[in-house]
Design an enzyme around this catalytic site. Structure first.
Site, PDB file in Angstrom:
ATOM      1  CB  CYS A  63      24.279  39.989  31.439  1.00  0.00           C
ATOM      2  SG  CYS A  63      24.964  39.282  29.939  1.00  0.00           S
ATOM      3  CE  LYS A  68      25.498  38.884  35.310  1.00  0.00           C
ATOM      4  NZ  LYS A  68      26.519  39.103  34.217  1.00  0.00           N
ATOM      5  CD  GLU A 123      26.911  42.468  32.215  1.00  0.00           C
ATOM      6  OE1 GLU A 123      26.757  42.059  31.035  1.00  0.00           O
ATOM      7  OE2 GLU A 123      27.136  41.718  33.196  1.00  0.00           O
TER       8      GLU A 123
END
Ligand code: ING
Length: 315
Positions: free
Chosen positions: A173, A128, A47
């Site tokens: 994540c 995300k 990321e």
């Protein structure tokens, strides 16, 4: 004969505020070459792989944040060498970056990841959805976690793509803490999930043993891969960035839930495994035959209720 794909997790050690995108790109190219030497055809990078984990810093001046940490184009002149090298080596890759874009006259900012084919084409994009941390300044805290300040919630959903003879999905994540994210990918046929992460070793809210944070990371990865019968590759950016530690433990996890490869440093490190993409066949035909076993008529609360509310059956 089952399908195989040799996959590498290309873990990146610390990127300090003093490191440039050019420095980062050179290290990513070196990792790509090492993965190529290991025979990898698909490489998962972390990321926010081109800069330090800047959400740890409260920065008032948005123009400064944009200049230092956001990408207006991907690739750009500074990041192009990674795309060139991957195309030359015939390697596909996943990489995360901070995306600044203009859509319908509005500036938008996302924590983004892309899937790039071995021919250099961008096959898919994911923004995300689960943004951890806070948006306010916490001057008393040892560090900030300002993803809710710097990024918008992703607007592309959880999707999968036909990719290198498999069906691949992407997460980033904190998504790995929410089982719904994986299940939505698995319900679309995902056989492989790529996930980059930057996870602080310390908890900014309360004193949590660092070993416990790694324990959570390891059990989540094994559970998610197994319960969705997918291969899962999780790649860290880690080590001490300007003194703030993030843990490594990059992983390749089989659909059986077994960790088949794990990084052992908090530096630049490549791990690789020759993944049998048909290994999940028995699981998907029996234990995790979703069509035969799932009962969505009883799962309504998962979609209808956001926060937990005490609603006991006995009043
Ligand atoms: N990092 C962390 C993660 O989810 C975090 C943030 C850690 C949230 C631990 C809650 C608990 O791994 C990112 N970048 O999401």
């Amino acid at each position: 004969m089952s399908r195989h794909l040799r996959i590498a997790a290309a873990q990146l050690g610390p990127l300090h505020r003093s490191d440039t995108r050019v420095d980062a790109t050179q290290r990513l190219v070196n990792l790509l070459r090492e993965a190529h030497t290991a025979g990898a055809k698909f490489v998962v990078f972390p990321e926010l792989a081109f800069t330090t984990f800047f959400p740890r810093w409260w920065i008032e001046d948005q123009a400064e944040v944009d200049r230092l940490y956001f990408e207006e184009t991907m690739p750009s002149a500074q990041t192009q060498p990674l795309f060139d090298e991957a195309k030359k080596l015939g390697i596909g890759f996943y990489i995360g970056y901070a995306e600044k874009t203009l859509e319908a006259g509005q500036v938008r900012r996302f924590n983004t990841a892309i899937l790039v084919g071995p021919d250099g084409s961008i096959v898919g994009k994911y923004r995300k959805i689960h943004l951890p941390g806070h948006s306010d300044h916490k001057p008393q805290a040892a560090f900030q976690h300002l993803e809710k300040k710097y990024f918008e919630v992703g607007d592309l959903g959880f999707r999968v793509w036909k990719y290198m003879n498999t069906i691949a999905g992407m997460l980033i994540c904190n998504d790995r803490r929410w089982p719904e994210a994986f299940r939505v990918l698995a319900l679309q046929g995902a056989e492989l999930v790529a996930l980059g992460f930057n996870t602080p070793s310390e908890n900014l809210h309360y004193p949590e043993p660092p070993a416990l944070r790694v324990h959570h990371h390891l059990i989540m990865a094994q559970a998610m891969a197994f319960q969705n019968a997918t291969w899962l590759v999780e790649t860290a950016k880690c080590g001490f960035e300007d003194g703030f530690r993030m843990f490594g433990n990059s992983l390749i996890v089989a659909p059986t839930g077994e960790i088949v490869a794990k990084s052992v440093t908090e530096q630049d490190e490549v791990i690789a495994f020759n993944c049998d993409l048909d290994l999940a066949a028995d699981l998907k035909r029996t234990m995790f035959d979703f069509a035969r076993h799932r009962r969505p008529e009883h799962y309504k609360l998962i979609v209808e209720r956001t926060g937990a509310e005490v609603t006991p059956a006995n009043g």
